[in-house]
Write an enzyme that holds these catalytic residues in place. Structure first.
Site, PDB file in Angstrom:
ATOM      1  CB  THR A  36      -9.439   1.608   6.846  1.00 30.62           C
ATOM      2  OG1 THR A  36      -9.121   2.409   5.703  1.00 30.62           O
ATOM      3  CG2 THR A  36     -10.783   0.956   6.642  1.00 30.62           C
ATOM      4  CG  ASN A  49      -1.879   1.077   1.265  1.00 29.40           C
ATOM      5  OD1 ASN A  49      -1.510   2.207   0.969  1.00 29.40           O
ATOM      6  ND2 ASN A  49      -3.115   0.801   1.616  1.00 29.40           N
ATOM      7  N   GLY A 108      -2.045  -2.871   9.924  1.00 32.15           N
ATOM      8  CA  GLY A 108      -1.215  -2.874  11.131  1.00 32.15           C
ATOM      9  C   GLY A 108      -0.155  -3.965  11.156  1.00 32.15           C
ATOM     10  NE  ARG A 146      -9.312   8.256   4.070  1.00 32.84           N
ATOM     11  CZ  ARG A 146      -9.494   7.333   5.023  1.00 32.84           C
ATOM     12  NH1 ARG A 146      -8.641   6.347   5.149  1.00 32.84           N
ATOM     13  NH2 ARG A 146     -10.490   7.408   5.855  1.00 32.84           N
ATOM     14  CG  HIS A 159      -3.569   8.796   1.238  1.00 31.54           C
ATOM     15  ND1 HIS A 159      -4.405   8.057   0.460  1.00 31.54           N
ATOM     16  CD2 HIS A 159      -3.829   8.434   2.530  1.00 31.54           C
ATOM     17  CE1 HIS A 159      -5.152   7.286   1.239  1.00 31.54           C
ATOM     18  NE2 HIS A 159      -4.835   7.489   2.498  1.00 31.54           N
TER      19      HIS A 159
HETATM   20  N1  PXP Z   1      -5.810  -3.265   3.709  1.00 33.48           N
HETATM   21  C1  PXP Z   1      -6.778  -2.323   3.738  1.00 33.48           C
HETATM   22  C2  PXP Z   1      -8.119  -2.669   3.198  1.00 33.48           C
HETATM   23  C3  PXP Z   1      -6.506  -1.040   4.230  1.00 33.48           C
HETATM   24  O1  PXP Z   1      -7.472  -0.105   4.246  1.00 33.48           O
HETATM   25  C4  PXP Z   1      -5.207  -0.737   4.679  1.00 33.48           C
HETATM   26  C5  PXP Z   1      -4.886   0.620   5.191  1.00 33.48           C
HETATM   27  O2  PXP Z   1      -5.608   0.886   6.312  1.00 33.48           O
HETATM   28  C6  PXP Z   1      -4.235  -1.751   4.639  1.00 33.48           C
HETATM   29  C7  PXP Z   1      -4.566  -3.002   4.142  1.00 33.48           C
HETATM   30  C8  PXP Z   1      -2.832  -1.521   5.077  1.00 33.48           C
HETATM   31  O3  PXP Z   1      -2.776  -1.215   6.414  1.00 33.48           O
HETATM   32  P1  PXP Z   1      -1.429  -0.650   7.008  1.00 33.48           P
HETATM   33  O4  PXP Z   1      -1.171   0.648   6.335  1.00 33.48           O
HETATM   34  O5  PXP Z   1      -1.702  -0.538   8.467  1.00 33.48           O
HETATM   35  O6  PXP Z   1      -0.347  -1.665   6.698  1.00 33.48           O
END
Ligand code: PXP
Length: 248
Positions: A104, A10, A194, A48, A53
């Site tokens: 989220t 991500n 997370g 979003r 972002h």
């Molecule tokens: N998957 C989804 C659906 C998300 O919305 C997010 C970001 O909140 C993530 C994965 C990745 O989460 P993180 O940035 O905590 O690794």
């Protein structure tokens, strides 16, 4: 049979830093290229509602710059559905979205929002977009995803990531049980939110999981060791948790 666990990276928070100054640097597209060069399996980006972002034009540029599949995280709104239909990402992950939240924070209430989600899941699916629902690892939500005909669910790992000790073991079991139940019912289970070097391995070891989506930690770690190294390290940890697939 175990199979290779995919890593979707991500890249939203590269855009968060870019937007803090309003210019073009750092460019999330460059991050996508780095992810592709080190064997990441996909790019995940959340457009979003407030464009805090990733922005619309980033989607086009990401799709043009790499051959990696794009997983578009999106709220269940008409605007986002139109955008998804225009950009045709390989996958769309429907997430709950509240403007005030920092990230989220919880799963989608697929059970409570059946009527809102049903036409969205079918419109995206009809367009050839693989729909995933970002849900808590709960039977009720999984049942709702099944009723909606979603081919994929992504389990929210936030509760697991924040829990400690005994409680973490309980959350892990919940994820494992729900991944097994999803797979048994023909739904491909993914997981994310997370995840870090410290907590990823027990999740990666859940044999039915097909994909992890990880962002914040990898981008944060990239500040210290670079994005290539940060993604590589996560890949190594995931592979080590599934030794039979470590050769890829
Ligand atoms: N998957 C989804 C659906 C998300 O919305 C997010 C970001 O909140 C993530 C994965 C990745 O989460 P993180 O940035 O905590 O690794």
């Amino acid at each position: 049979m175990t199979f290779r666990l995919r890593l979707g990276v991500n890249i939203d928070h590269v855009a968060t830093i870019r937007n803090a100054r309003g210019g073009e640097h750092p460019d999330p597209v460059r991050a996508a290229e780095v992810v592709a060069s080190v064997g990441g399996d996909g790019i995940t980006a959340h457009l979003r509602e407030d464009r805090r972002h990733i922005r619309d034009k980033d989607l086009v540029r990401i799709q043009a710059a790499t051959a990696l599949p794009l997983n578009l995280e999106m709220a269940a709104t008409d605007e986002m559905v139109e955008i998804a239909l225009r950009h045709r990402p390989q996958a769309a992950c429907i997430v709950p979205e509240r403007r005030e939240e920092r990230t989220t924070e919880g799963g989608l209430d697929a059970a409570g929002q059946h009527n809102r989600l049903a036409p969205i899941v079918s419109r995206l699916g009809d367009a050839g977009i693989r729909v995933s629902l970002f849900i808590a690892p709960e039977v009720r939500q999984l049942d709702a995803a099944l009723r909606l005909g979603a081919p994929v669910v992504e389990f929210h790992t936030g509760e697991y990531a924040h829990a400690e000790g005994e409680e973490r073991a309980v959350e892990l079991k919940r994820l494992a049980d729900m991944a097994a139940l999803a797979a048994k019912n023909g739904i491909e289970p993914h997981a994310g939110h997370g995840l870090t070097y410290d907590n990823v391995q027990p999740v990666a070891a859940i044999p039915q999981l097909a994909e992890l989506n990880i962002g914040h930690y990898l981008i944060g770690e990239a500040i210290f060791i670079g994005l290539e190294a940060s993604v590589r390290r996560m890949r190594e940890l995931m592979d080590a948790a599934r030794p039979s697939t470590s050769s890829g």
